[in-house]
Design a protein around this motif. Structure first.
Motif, PDB file in Angstrom:
ATOM      1  N   THR A 392       0.815  -1.171   0.145  1.00  0.00           N
ATOM      2  CA  THR A 392       0.129  -0.063  -0.058  1.00  0.00           C
ATOM      3  C   THR A 392       0.889   1.218   0.018  1.00  0.00           C
ATOM      4  O   THR A 392       1.948   1.080   0.686  1.00  0.00           O
ATOM      5  N   ALA A 393       0.199   2.453  -0.559  1.00  0.00           N
ATOM      6  CA  ALA A 393       1.064   3.402  -0.624  1.00  0.00           C
ATOM      7  C   ALA A 393       0.317   4.705  -0.778  1.00  0.00           C
ATOM      8  O   ALA A 393      -1.142   4.517  -1.256  1.00  0.00           O
ATOM      9  N   SER A 394       0.944   5.779  -0.399  1.00  0.00           N
ATOM     10  CA  SER A 394      -0.126   6.846  -0.739  1.00  0.00           C
ATOM     11  C   SER A 394       0.613   8.283  -1.481  1.00  0.00           C
ATOM     12  O   SER A 394       1.820   8.539  -1.215  1.00  0.00           O
ATOM     13  N   GLY A 395      -0.190   8.747  -2.497  1.00  0.00           N
ATOM     14  CA  GLY A 395       0.400   9.758  -3.168  1.00  0.00           C
ATOM     15  C   GLY A 395      -0.240  10.873  -2.707  1.00  0.00           C
ATOM     16  O   GLY A 395      -0.906  11.063  -1.769  1.00  0.00           O
ATOM     17  N   ALA A 396      -0.107  12.248  -3.555  1.00  0.00           N
ATOM     18  CA  ALA A 396      -0.450  13.443  -3.123  1.00  0.00           C
ATOM     19  C   ALA A 396      -2.138  13.487  -3.302  1.00  0.00           C
ATOM     20  O   ALA A 396      -3.003  13.737  -2.604  1.00  0.00           O
ATOM     21  N   THR A 397      -2.690  12.563  -4.151  1.00  0.00           N
ATOM     22  CA  THR A 397      -4.104  12.785  -4.710  1.00  0.00           C
ATOM     23  C   THR A 397      -4.762  11.331  -4.464  1.00  0.00           C
ATOM     24  O   THR A 397      -6.129  11.159  -4.619  1.00  0.00           O
ATOM     25  N   GLU A 398      -4.027  10.169  -4.407  1.00  0.00           N
ATOM     26  CA  GLU A 398      -4.513   8.972  -4.507  1.00  0.00           C
ATOM     27  C   GLU A 398      -3.735   7.931  -3.750  1.00  0.00           C
ATOM     28  O   GLU A 398      -2.587   8.049  -3.367  1.00  0.00           O
ATOM     29  N   ALA A 399      -4.617   6.982  -3.247  1.00  0.00           N
ATOM     30  CA  ALA A 399      -4.046   5.739  -2.297  1.00  0.00           C
ATOM     31  C   ALA A 399      -4.187   4.825  -3.086  1.00  0.00           C
ATOM     32  O   ALA A 399      -5.201   4.696  -4.161  1.00  0.00           O
ATOM     33  N   VAL A 400      -3.014   3.768  -2.884  1.00  0.00           N
ATOM     34  CA  VAL A 400      -2.845   2.918  -3.989  1.00  0.00           C
ATOM     35  C   VAL A 400      -2.831   1.621  -2.937  1.00  0.00           C
ATOM     36  O   VAL A 400      -1.952   1.467  -2.096  1.00  0.00           O
ATOM     37  N   LEU A 401      -3.422   0.330  -3.733  1.00  0.00           N
ATOM     38  CA  LEU A 401      -3.326  -1.053  -3.145  1.00  0.00           C
ATOM     39  C   LEU A 401      -2.799  -1.950  -4.152  1.00  0.00           C
ATOM     40  O   LEU A 401      -3.544  -1.767  -5.017  1.00  0.00           O
ATOM     41  N   GLU A 402      -1.625  -2.752  -3.955  1.00  0.00           N
ATOM     42  CA  GLU A 402      -1.381  -3.580  -5.134  1.00  0.00           C
ATOM     43  C   GLU A 402      -1.319  -5.002  -4.358  1.00  0.00           C
ATOM     44  O   GLU A 402      -0.588  -5.159  -3.384  1.00  0.00           O
ATOM     45  N   VAL A 403      -1.960  -6.033  -5.177  1.00  0.00           N
ATOM     46  CA  VAL A 403      -1.589  -7.115  -4.643  1.00  0.00           C
ATOM     47  C   VAL A 403      -0.880  -8.160  -5.937  1.00  0.00           C
ATOM     48  O   VAL A 403      -1.682  -8.214  -6.868  1.00  0.00           O
ATOM     49  N   SER A 404       0.025  -8.662  -5.699  1.00  0.00           N
ATOM     50  CA  SER A 404       0.703  -9.249  -6.765  1.00  0.00           C
ATOM     51  C   SER A 404       1.323 -10.867  -6.379  1.00  0.00           C
ATOM     52  O   SER A 404       1.446 -11.083  -5.416  1.00  0.00           O
ATOM     53  N   ASP A 405       1.262 -11.744  -7.434  1.00  0.00           N
ATOM     54  CA  ASP A 405       1.455 -13.086  -7.145  1.00  0.00           C
ATOM     55  C   ASP A 405       2.806 -13.423  -7.931  1.00  0.00           C
ATOM     56  O   ASP A 405       3.095 -12.794  -9.005  1.00  0.00           O
ATOM     57  N   SER A 406       3.117 -14.683  -7.778  1.00  0.00           N
ATOM     58  CA  SER A 406       4.399 -15.115  -8.341  1.00  0.00           C
ATOM     59  C   SER A 406       4.064 -16.330  -9.554  1.00  0.00           C
ATOM     60  O   SER A 406       4.923 -17.047  -9.837  1.00  0.00           O
ATOM     61  N   GLY A 407       2.874 -16.350  -9.816  1.00  0.00           N
ATOM     62  CA  GLY A 407       2.176 -17.409 -10.582  1.00  0.00           C
ATOM     63  C   GLY A 407       2.718 -17.140 -12.100  1.00  0.00           C
ATOM     64  O   GLY A 407       3.511 -16.365 -12.355  1.00  0.00           O
TER      65      GLY A 407
END
Lengths: 474, 216
Positions: A392-407
């Motif tokens: 998860t990360a936060s920018g100036a105007t938006e918050a981001v959530l990333e889910v990645s796999d190694s498949g």
């Protein structure tokens, strides 16, 4: 009748008729007026010419001694008192001396209003003229006569008149012709206007008929557009676009209902088939237990499906912002990851966390459902023994959530449809693991109702699901 | 009678296989398109129950490929109650279809009808002399008296009765009477035949040495 006048065609025609009537009447009146004026000035010229001719002949038969000088007033009086014999006048003036002869007439009075000469054909009620208000002469129209009245400064007065009943009759006939012609023109104009209005309204009629056929259920039909640049073409275009969207929505709704009922059919079939099998003969308790277990699994699947459908239906409704509170995507993700740790252990998959605060405004329960769907997909679909990374990360105007796999990733043909309801990448419809193909559809629905977006990237190694939400850091 | 159930949902597959086994059928199962096609083309099934939606390739595709080599009767299960799906299935070579959710009894009746049609029979009861075989109730009567047969003995009688007049080889009998999981000892068939002869008379099944068995 009331309906008739509400019709656009009739209203247009009515206004058109009024305007056309005004124009034709105005033109007719103008023409009549011009003709009348022209006639009057012609008559006036005639009257003046007649007077000239009379005086010329008055002095022509018996010339004055001093031929080149203009005659004095006395000489004129003298001549008028004794104009001489009829025979001394040219034939066109003979009517002056015949009683009731008609045509032009003359009358002269002295300054004391004693008649000097009154032609025999003058009307009986002729009187010396009154002083004109502006100048010595004026033209007067009296019944069928038009007269030139003169009262000169030296006191002598005259009336030269003419019977104008012939001209008046002619003018009347001219007026009647103008009225008839104008009326005919008006009728022709009206029928033209009726045709034109019909022609202009025909495409609208066509559009209306097509639209009502479409409304009656024929959703594949579209309005034919002959010319895309005119107003009607644009109207048709707008309507066609609306119909496209409408039929898309209906189609989506139909497909959704069909898919939902399709997904419910298999568990219902299992319950039916198992119970019918069970009831067919006496069994051992162990067998009953097994059959009831199958029924319970099928019923649980149905419950999960019904719950997913309810969540989707709720997300489709416009939600009041009241349910939104300040929350942190990082905390939500951590909570869900803890919850799913047993599942991760089962698949021998490691969950890596890289959680920076990402404050957003939203419904923590729905957002947790999104995170849970994404993480459990990442745990279940790739082969065992991989790694799932949550960031998860936060920018100036938006918050981001990333889910990645190694498949092994998701092949490109599936990517555009992943978020469709009931879409499954493996084309099987069996609900292995109880997945109905609604998880990602729910995720997208929730994210979009929060004003955010969700996307997937996959390129051979691993897939990355990224949720972007408006940030609440301000 | 030996059946093949091709269905991807494990619960439904299990339910169908068990239910059909209890109805005296030898039943094999397959979970996806490729496995189903492999089994269907390998062994001689009397009927195939085929689900439309399958992983690998779907039921319609499977049917098209199967029809290039075999004419086994196929009953399709469709989950969508849409006419195009049914037409597609029938055109691809399905002999019948059922829409999910279906009634298990109806599935059984349709299967019986399918098998009967494919073997040229017209009614659910086959009569051979004083012996009547009711394929619906799975009962064999001799002079109106029910003769108690084990499921396998019944299968043997039913299969031979439906192929009445033809000599059925031992291999064919093995193929149609036992499913893939059954341990088929080579003399098991002889045991069943001799048991049936004991119960229904020695002349009921005749042996053609070197060829197989036959009901005249």
């Amino acid at each position: 009748m009331r309906k008739l006048f509400q019709s656009v065609r009739w209203t247009m025609l009515l206004w058109y008729a009024l305007i056309l009537l005004g124009l034709i009447a105005g033109l007719g009146l103008l023409a009549y007026r011009l003709a009348a004026d022209d006639r009057t000035s012609q008559i006036d010229r005639d009257i003046r010419g007649f007077q000239g001719a009379f005086f010329r002949s008055l002095f022509a038969s018996r010339p004055l001694p001093k031929k080149d000088d203009p005659p004095s007033m006395d000489e004129i009086r003298e001549r008028l008192r004794n104009p001489g014999d009829v025979s001394s006048f040219p034939p066109e003036l003979h009517a002056l001396f015949a009683n009731g002869g008609g045509g032009s007439y003359l009358a002269f009075w002295d300054n004391d209003d004693t008649p000097l000469f009154i032609s025999a054909n003058a009307p009986d009620d002729i009187k010396p003229p009154q002083q004109a208000p502006d100048g010595p002469t004026r033209y007067v129209e009296r019944g069928n006569y038009r007269e030139h009245h003169r009262r000169s400064s030296n006191g002598m007065s005259s009336i030269i008149g003419r019977d104008i009943s012939a001209e008046q009759g002619e003018l009347l006939r001219f007026g009647v012709w103008i009225a008839l012609g104008g009326g005919a023109l008006w009728l022709v104009g009206l029928s033209g206007g009726w045709w034109l209005a019909g022609r202009a309204l025909k495409p609208i009629d066509d559009i209306g008929r097509t639209a009502s056929r479409i409304a009656a259920g024929n959703l594949d039909e579209r309005i034919e557009i002959a010319n895309t640049d005119n107003e009607l073409g644009r109207l048709g275009q707008v309507l066609n676009n609306t119909f496209d969207r409408l039929s898309d929505a209906i189609e989506r709704q139909k497909r959704f209902t069909a898919d939902a009922s399709h997904e419910l059919r298999t568990p219902v079939t299992i319950i039916l088939s198992e119970t019918q099998r069970a009831l067919k003969r006496e069994r051992e308790p162990e067998q009953y237990r097994e059959i009831l277990g199958s029924c319970r699994t099928a019923a649980e699947r149905m419950r999960a499906l019904v719950e997913s459908l309810l969540v989707l239906a709720k997300q489709d409704l416009p939600s009041p912002d009241g349910a939104r509170v300040s929350c942190d995507l990082a905390e939500i993700a951590a909570g869900v990851a803890d919850l799913l740790q047993p599942l991760a252990d089962e698949h021998a998959t490691k969950i890596e966390r890289e959680l920076a605060p990402a404050p957003v405004q939203g419904d923590p329960h729905s957002l947790a459902m999104v995170v849970q769907n994404l993480i459990s997909n990442a745990l279940v679909h790739p082969p065992e023994g991989g790694t799932v990374r949550i960031r998860t990360a936060s920018g100036a105007t938006e918050a981001v959530l990333e889910v990645s796999d190694s498949g092994p990733g998701i092949s490109a043909e599936h990517l555009p449809h992943l978020f469709d309801r009931f879409y499954r990448a493996d084309s099987s419809r069996g609900q292995v693991n109880g997945h109905a193909g609604l998880g990602l559809a729910i995720a997208r629905s929730v994210v979009e109702s929060h004003g955010g977006s969700i996307e997937v990237r996959s390129s051979g190694v691993g897939s990355v699901f990224q949720v972007t939400l408006p940030s609440n850091s301000a | 009678m030996r059946l093949l159930v091709i269905e991807d949902d494990p619960l439904l597959r299990h339910s169908l296989t068990e239910g059909l086994r209890e109805e005296q059928y030898a039943v094999d199962a397959a979970a996806d398109g490729p496995e189903g096609l492999a089994k269907a083309s390998e062994a001689g099934y009397d009927a195939i129950i085929l689900d439309g939606m399958l992983p690998g390739f779907d039921g319609w595709e499977l049917l098209l490929r199967l029809r290039r080599e075999k004419r086994t009767p196929v009953l399709m299960l469709t989950a969508r109650d849409a006419v195009p799906d049914r037409i597609r299935g029938l055109d691809a070579g399905a002999d019948d279809y059922l829409t999910k959710p279906f009634d298990f009894e109806e599935l059984l009746a349709r299967l019986r009808a399918l098998i009967r049609r494919s073997s040229g029979g017209g009614s659910s009861t086959v009569e051979i002399g004083e012996i009547a075989i009711d394929t619906a109730t799975k009962l064999v009567r001799q002079d109106e008296q029910v003769v108690a047969l084990t499921p396998r003995e019944y299968r043997l009688v039913e299969y031979l009765a439906l192929k009445r007049g033809c000599v059925v080889s031992r291999t064919e009998l093995y193929e149609h009477l036992f499913d893939e999981n059954e341990d088929t000892l080579s003399n098991l068939l002889d045991v069943h035949v001799s048991n049936v002869r004991k119960k229904l008379g020695a002349a009921f099944i005749s042996t053609r040495r070197g060829h197989g068995y036959c009901i005249e």
